[in-house]
Design a protein around this motif. Sequence first.
Motif, PDB file in Angstrom:
ATOM      1  N   VAL A  24      82.917  39.849  88.168  1.00  0.00           N
ATOM      2  CA  VAL A  24      84.109  40.012  87.322  1.00  0.00           C
ATOM      3  C   VAL A  24      84.183  39.013  86.157  1.00  0.00           C
ATOM      4  N   GLY A  25      83.086  38.277  85.930  1.00  0.00           N
ATOM      5  CA  GLY A  25      83.143  37.231  84.892  1.00  0.00           C
ATOM      6  C   GLY A  25      83.513  37.744  83.504  1.00  0.00           C
ATOM      7  N   ALA A  26      82.963  38.899  83.144  1.00  0.00           N
ATOM      8  CA  ALA A  26      83.200  39.398  81.783  1.00  0.00           C
ATOM      9  C   ALA A  26      84.631  39.912  81.614  1.00  0.00           C
ATOM     10  N   ARG A  27      85.309  40.221  82.711  1.00  0.00           N
ATOM     11  CA  ARG A  27      86.693  40.694  82.632  1.00  0.00           C
ATOM     12  C   ARG A  27      87.674  39.607  83.084  1.00  0.00           C
ATOM     13  N   ASP A  28      87.645  39.273  84.365  1.00  0.00           N
ATOM     14  CA  ASP A  28      88.605  38.283  84.882  1.00  0.00           C
ATOM     15  C   ASP A  28      88.338  36.931  84.222  1.00  0.00           C
ATOM     16  N   GLY A  29      87.049  36.629  84.006  1.00  0.00           N
ATOM     17  CA  GLY A  29      86.691  35.356  83.380  1.00  0.00           C
ATOM     18  C   GLY A  29      87.169  35.280  81.945  1.00  0.00           C
ATOM     19  N   LEU A  30      86.725  36.237  81.148  1.00  0.00           N
ATOM     20  CA  LEU A  30      86.985  36.120  79.708  1.00  0.00           C
ATOM     21  C   LEU A  30      88.422  36.464  79.332  1.00  0.00           C
ATOM     22  N   GLN A  31      89.156  37.179  80.183  1.00  0.00           N
ATOM     23  CA  GLN A  31      90.566  37.492  79.857  1.00  0.00           C
ATOM     24  C   GLN A  31      91.411  36.226  79.812  1.00  0.00           C
ATOM     25  N   ASN A  32      90.895  35.164  80.419  1.00  0.00           N
ATOM     26  CA  ASN A  32      91.682  33.953  80.571  1.00  0.00           C
ATOM     27  C   ASN A  32      91.276  32.847  79.606  1.00  0.00           C
ATOM     28  N   GLU A  33      90.314  33.157  78.738  1.00  0.00           N
ATOM     29  CA  GLU A  33      89.865  32.131  77.782  1.00  0.00           C
ATOM     30  C   GLU A  33      90.894  31.953  76.672  1.00  0.00           C
ATOM     31  N   LYS A  34      91.066  30.717  76.247  1.00  0.00           N
ATOM     32  CA  LYS A  34      92.012  30.468  75.144  1.00  0.00           C
ATOM     33  C   LYS A  34      91.511  31.118  73.867  1.00  0.00           C
ATOM     34  N   GLY A  35      90.208  30.952  73.617  1.00  0.00           N
ATOM     35  CA  GLY A  35      89.639  31.522  72.390  1.00  0.00           C
ATOM     36  C   GLY A  35      89.177  32.946  72.646  1.00  0.00           C
ATOM     37  N   GLU A  51      70.478  41.757  84.034  1.00  0.00           N
ATOM     38  CA  GLU A  51      69.087  41.306  84.199  1.00  0.00           C
ATOM     39  C   GLU A  51      68.945  40.326  85.360  1.00  0.00           C
ATOM     40  N   ALA A  52      70.026  39.637  85.695  1.00  0.00           N
ATOM     41  CA  ALA A  52      69.986  38.706  86.828  1.00  0.00           C
ATOM     42  C   ALA A  52      70.124  39.441  88.167  1.00  0.00           C
ATOM     43  N   GLY A  53      70.276  40.761  88.114  1.00  0.00           N
ATOM     44  CA  GLY A  53      70.263  41.544  89.355  1.00  0.00           C
ATOM     45  C   GLY A  53      71.635  41.983  89.849  1.00  0.00           C
ATOM     46  N   LEU A  54      72.688  41.687  89.085  1.00  0.00           N
ATOM     47  CA  LEU A  54      74.016  42.174  89.512  1.00  0.00           C
ATOM     48  C   LEU A  54      74.095  43.671  89.234  1.00  0.00           C
ATOM     49  N   THR A  55      74.622  44.428  90.173  1.00  0.00           N
ATOM     50  CA  THR A  55      74.600  45.883  90.032  1.00  0.00           C
ATOM     51  C   THR A  55      75.978  46.470  89.740  1.00  0.00           C
ATOM     52  N   THR A  56      77.028  45.672  89.938  1.00  0.00           N
ATOM     53  CA  THR A  56      78.382  46.112  89.582  1.00  0.00           C
ATOM     54  C   THR A  56      78.984  45.025  88.705  1.00  0.00           C
ATOM     55  N   ILE A  57      79.217  45.357  87.449  1.00  0.00           N
ATOM     56  CA  ILE A  57      79.676  44.344  86.489  1.00  0.00           C
ATOM     57  C   ILE A  57      80.921  44.873  85.793  1.00  0.00           C
ATOM     58  N   GLU A  58      82.070  44.287  86.125  1.00  0.00           N
ATOM     59  CA  GLU A  58      83.320  44.726  85.497  1.00  0.00           C
ATOM     60  C   GLU A  58      83.252  44.311  84.033  1.00  0.00           C
ATOM     61  N   ALA A  59      83.360  45.306  83.137  1.00  0.00           N
ATOM     62  CA  ALA A  59      83.011  45.030  81.743  1.00  0.00           C
ATOM     63  C   ALA A  59      84.192  44.561  80.906  1.00  0.00           C
ATOM     64  N   THR A  60      85.357  45.191  81.075  1.00  0.00           N
ATOM     65  CA  THR A  60      86.494  44.876  80.213  1.00  0.00           C
ATOM     66  C   THR A  60      87.742  45.578  80.776  1.00  0.00           C
ATOM     67  N   SER A  61      88.838  45.530  80.014  1.00  0.00           N
ATOM     68  CA  SER A  61      90.084  46.192  80.429  1.00  0.00           C
ATOM     69  C   SER A  61      90.635  47.010  79.272  1.00  0.00           C
ATOM     70  N   PHE A  62      91.114  48.210  79.588  1.00  0.00           N
ATOM     71  CA  PHE A  62      91.792  49.021  78.578  1.00  0.00           C
ATOM     72  C   PHE A  62      93.302  48.848  78.764  1.00  0.00           C
ATOM     73  N   VAL A  63      93.729  47.610  78.617  1.00  0.00           N
ATOM     74  CA  VAL A  63      95.152  47.277  78.745  1.00  0.00           C
ATOM     75  C   VAL A  63      95.745  47.154  77.345  1.00  0.00           C
ATOM     76  N   HIS A  64      97.042  46.846  77.272  1.00  0.00           N
ATOM     77  CA  HIS A  64      97.643  46.705  75.956  1.00  0.00           C
ATOM     78  C   HIS A  64      97.057  45.482  75.255  1.00  0.00           C
ATOM     79  N   PRO A  65      96.526  45.661  74.043  1.00  0.00           N
ATOM     80  CA  PRO A  65      95.850  44.526  73.380  1.00  0.00           C
ATOM     81  C   PRO A  65      96.764  43.331  73.121  1.00  0.00           C
ATOM     82  N   LYS A  66      98.094  43.601  73.040  1.00  0.00           N
ATOM     83  CA  LYS A  66      99.000  42.454  72.844  1.00  0.00           C
ATOM     84  C   LYS A  66      99.152  41.667  74.137  1.00  0.00           C
ATOM     85  N   TRP A  67      99.013  42.344  75.281  1.00  0.00           N
ATOM     86  CA  TRP A  67      99.168  41.646  76.567  1.00  0.00           C
ATOM     87  C   TRP A  67      97.923  40.799  76.867  1.00  0.00           C
TER      88      TRP A  67
END
Length: 313
Positions: A24-35, A51-67
């Motif tokens: 969930v790094g690309a979603r849960d991780g990056l949703q919380n970055e200040k920048g 490439e590191a072998g992860l087979t399920t990678i949560e990519a992003t969220s289609f939520v309200h962009p202001k939220w």
Amino acid sequence: MTADRLPMTVPAPGLPTRVRIHEVGARDGLQNEKGIVPTEVKAEFVRRLAEAGLTTIEATSFVHPKWVPQLADAEQLFPLVRDLPVALPVLVPNERGLDRALALGARRVAVFASATESFAKANLNRTVDQALAGFEPVVARAKEAGLHVRGYLSMCFGDPWEGAVPVHQVVRVCTALRDMGCDELSLGDTIGVATPGQVRALLTALDEAGVPTDVTGVHFHDTYGQALANTLAALQHGVRTVDASAGGLGGCPYAKSATGNLATEDLVWMLHGLGIDTGVDLGRLVATSVWIAGHLGRPSPSRTVRALTHQEQ
Ligand code: HMG
Ligand code: MG
């Protein structure tokens, strides 16, 4: 990485031979970055995780962009990664989110409910039951379109506004998500307060309510350093899907005191030490976390990343 930088493998009884890591790094991780991380860097992050072998990678969220402005580039990002040979779930909070995900060819979506009223209000601007009612058509339409649907449930073990969360509240919402057709559930310890006895108690209560363990994943944030212990308790109960974020990125912008998720590297170190197959190349994963940490401008909080790269504590 040299051989002495891999865990010694000593299996323990009563554990699975393979675990699926839901990254969930690309979603849960990056949703919380200040920048805001540039879209091309996010796409490269997802590619490197694959490439590191992860087979399920949560990519992003289609939520309200202001939220969640950090993920406002979902339309630009998803086409850059959608042809990777991995599962790429995306979060959708409502039908508008589902329409956006379907228009781009997403094959897996996740709705996200709350076990508590306070978080339902903070995160979705709805009551628990309004949110569930809103998910009904989302899940029905997603299933009709042949999509795999995950149902997240937040605040399963404690809530920053309400404190302890009664198990029956969690069981009720899990049952509702399952009844509406979610293929899998993910039990969220959004603020990282759970301890292993609580994990066992909830999984047992879910068994008794007829929610099968084999459709249930766990999603531990590591605020109090309990995520690995809680994961082991879940594995001993029969859970086979564990959420984690590369380098321990993460948090929730709408939950006070939520810190990073269980770091994927810390999880992989434990699982490989137990002889449990994950398909992940730990060296490549660590290199990916070091690379994204460079873009974020601070070292990874993962203990395993630090140990394997001799980063200063
Ligand atoms: P709202 O303000 O109540 O929205 O937000 P609304 O339904 O009243 O609609 C208002 C406007 O937003 C409308 O536009 C809609 O079309 C638009 P207008 O007619 O005014 O021009 N809109 C949208 N636009 C784009 N995409 C959409 C969308 N939906 C409505 N999907 C809403 C309600 C659910 C949208 C908002 O609260 C939201 O986006 N929340 C997302 C919060 C979030 O992403 N939180 C983090 C993820 S959850 C998490 O991290 C926990 C987890 O990791 C597990 C754990 O750790 O426990 C999963
Ligand atoms: Mg989370």
